[in-house]
Design an enzyme around this catalytic site. Structure first.
Site, PDB file in Angstrom:
ATOM      1  N   LYS A   1      49.086  25.850  10.711  1.00 49.92           N
ATOM      2  CA  LYS A   1      49.624  24.641   9.987  1.00 49.92           C
ATOM      3  C   LYS A   1      48.800  24.967   8.833  1.00 49.92           C
ATOM      4  O   LYS A   1      48.562  26.019   8.266  1.00 49.92           O
ATOM      5  CB  LYS A   1      49.067  23.098  10.826  1.00 49.92           C
ATOM      6  CG  LYS A   1      50.130  23.225  11.667  1.00 49.92           C
ATOM      7  CD  LYS A   1      49.522  22.192  12.326  1.00 49.92           C
ATOM      8  CE  LYS A   1      50.978  22.132  14.189  1.00 49.92           C
ATOM      9  NZ  LYS A   1      50.831  21.267  14.805  1.00 49.92           N
TER      10      LYS A   1
ATOM     11  N   GLU B   1      55.179  17.014  11.495  1.00 46.08           N
ATOM     12  CA  GLU B   1      54.261  16.785  10.249  1.00 46.08           C
ATOM     13  C   GLU B   1      54.649  16.341   8.331  1.00 46.08           C
ATOM     14  O   GLU B   1      53.327  15.570   7.809  1.00 46.08           O
ATOM     15  CB  GLU B   1      53.411  17.366  11.110  1.00 46.08           C
ATOM     16  CG  GLU B   1      51.777  16.979  11.500  1.00 46.08           C
ATOM     17  CD  GLU B   1      51.953  18.283  12.342  1.00 46.08           C
ATOM     18  OE1 GLU B   1      51.323  19.762  11.692  1.00 46.08           O
ATOM     19  OE2 GLU B   1      51.555  18.399  13.802  1.00 46.08           O
TER      20      GLU B   1
ATOM     21  N   GLU C   1      60.685  19.908  18.892  1.00 42.14           N
ATOM     22  CA  GLU C   1      59.034  19.399  18.920  1.00 42.14           C
ATOM     23  C   GLU C   1      58.478  17.789  19.292  1.00 42.14           C
ATOM     24  O   GLU C   1      58.848  17.291  18.822  1.00 42.14           O
ATOM     25  CB  GLU C   1      58.029  20.149  18.315  1.00 42.14           C
ATOM     26  CG  GLU C   1      58.520  21.181  17.943  1.00 42.14           C
ATOM     27  CD  GLU C   1      57.564  21.401  17.010  1.00 42.14           C
ATOM     28  OE1 GLU C   1      56.149  22.587  17.578  1.00 42.14           O
ATOM     29  OE2 GLU C   1      56.690  21.716  15.737  1.00 42.14           O
TER      30      GLU C   1
ATOM     31  N   GLY D   1      49.870  18.424  20.279  1.00 38.45           N
ATOM     32  CA  GLY D   1      48.596  18.219  20.259  1.00 38.45           C
ATOM     33  C   GLY D   1      47.711  17.020  20.798  1.00 38.45           C
ATOM     34  O   GLY D   1      46.555  17.422  19.880  1.00 38.45           O
TER      35      GLY D   1
ATOM     36  N   SER E   1      51.764  21.333  22.350  1.00 42.25           N
ATOM     37  CA  SER E   1      51.704  21.788  24.038  1.00 42.25           C
ATOM     38  C   SER E   1      51.956  23.051  24.469  1.00 42.25           C
ATOM     39  O   SER E   1      51.212  22.771  25.565  1.00 42.25           O
ATOM     40  CB  SER E   1      50.365  20.308  24.149  1.00 42.25           C
ATOM     41  OG  SER E   1      50.326  19.445  23.271  1.00 42.25           O
TER      42      SER E   1
HETATM   43  P1  13P Z   1      50.653  22.387  18.844  1.00 45.38           P
HETATM   44  O1  13P Z   1      50.720  23.372  20.023  1.00 45.38           O
HETATM   45  O2  13P Z   1      49.245  22.035  18.866  1.00 45.38           O
HETATM   46  O3  13P Z   1      50.592  21.426  19.815  1.00 45.38           O
HETATM   47  O4  13P Z   1      51.632  22.594  17.921  1.00 45.38           O
HETATM   48  C1  13P Z   1      52.092  21.954  18.299  1.00 45.38           C
HETATM   49  C2  13P Z   1      53.828  22.695  16.910  1.00 45.38           C
HETATM   50  O5  13P Z   1      53.949  21.296  15.906  1.00 45.38           O
HETATM   51  C3  13P Z   1      54.143  23.542  16.591  1.00 45.38           C
HETATM   52  O6  13P Z   1      54.683  23.617  15.566  1.00 45.38           O
END
Ligand code: 13P
Length: 253
Positions: free
Chosen positions: A14, A101, A169, A175, A214
């Site tokens: 990210k 996102e 996802e 997150g 997560s």
């Molecule tokens: P997290 O592993 O931080 O939950 O994020 C997952 C994600 O959005 C991967 O693209």
């Protein structure tokens, strides 16, 4: 369950990572060379500013480097945007498209995501197409309908098991430290597998379906052990070699 595709553990950094973070890329590279990811393929998707340097560090190794987004056009007057050809030129072989996102922060539609995925494939790269429901959608019992629409409408023309990876996802799991139960993951992945096979025929069995949201070293084995889960797309825990390799270790032995 015959001829399962080779699993993929991909890290999505990210908007995290400065030049100093390249030490984590080197550490991941060395750990993978030492067998730390077992039979899994490993990919790191750092911010665009680090792609060329990360690709240089991983040249002639088994680590793939990826971008996190691209523009649908090959080039042109699109200030601030990056094309799939540019990512390829910098050393990427994967590009994430349609991350929640991006869908939220930049109001990306399924149609735009499809155009981006088509641009990725046209450049000879592999697209990691993200889908997933919100908390409200899950609570309203709409998970499969939402995921089904996203797949249908953002499905790139020309996709094959070699050029496309699908990442499930759930938005509420990203997150947050929350994860769906293995049964819930199994239900959605079976549904996605069915959709993919409907769209691609027999080749659909070879499309890798990643789970993301997560994923941590402590839950990786359980989640990666779910039927039709062919790897992970990892956010926060991909930022350190220690945690990321703790997840990849699910494919050791
Ligand atoms: P997290 O592993 O931080 O939950 O994020 C997952 C994600 O959005 C991967 O693209």
């Amino acid at each position: 369950m015959t001829d399962r595709p080779r699993p993929l553990v991909a890290g999505n950094w990210k908007m995290n990572g400065l030049i100093a973070s390249l030490s984590e890329v080197s550490a991941i590279r060395d750990a993978v060379a030492a067998g730390g990811a077992g039979r899994a393929e490993v990919a790191i998707c750092p911010p665009a500013t680090l792609i060329a340097a990360a690709a240089g560090l991983c040249k002639d190794t088994k680590i793939a480097i990826g971008g996190q987004d691209c523009h649908a056009a090959r080039n042109g007057a699109h200030t601030g945007d990056i094309s799939a050809d540019m990512l390829k030129d910098a050393g990427a072989t994967y590009v994430i498209v349609g991350h929640s996102e991006r869908r939220t922060d930049h109001a990306e539609t399924n149609e735009q995501v499809r155009a981006k995925a088509e641009a990725v494939i046209a450049s000879g790269l592999k697209a990691i197409l993200c889908v997933g429901e919100s908390k409200n959608e899950r609570e309203a019992g709409k998970t499969l309908a939402v995921v089904g629409d996203q797949i249908e409408q953002s499905w790139p023309k020309g996709a094959s098991a070699k050029s496309l990876v699908v990442a499930y996802e759930p938005i509420w799991a990203i997150g947050t430290g929350l994860t769906p139960t293995p049964d819930d993951v199994a239900e959605v992945h079976a549904f996605i597998r069915h959709q993919v096979q409907r769209l691609l025929g027999a080749d659909g069995a070879g499309v890798r379906l990643l789970y993301g949201g997560s994923v941590k070293p402590s839950n990786a084995s359980e989640l990666m052990g779910v039927r039709d889960v062919d790897g992970a797309l990892v956010g926060g825990a991909s930022l350190t070699a220690k945690d990321f390799m703790g997840i990849a270790a699910a494919y050791k032995g």
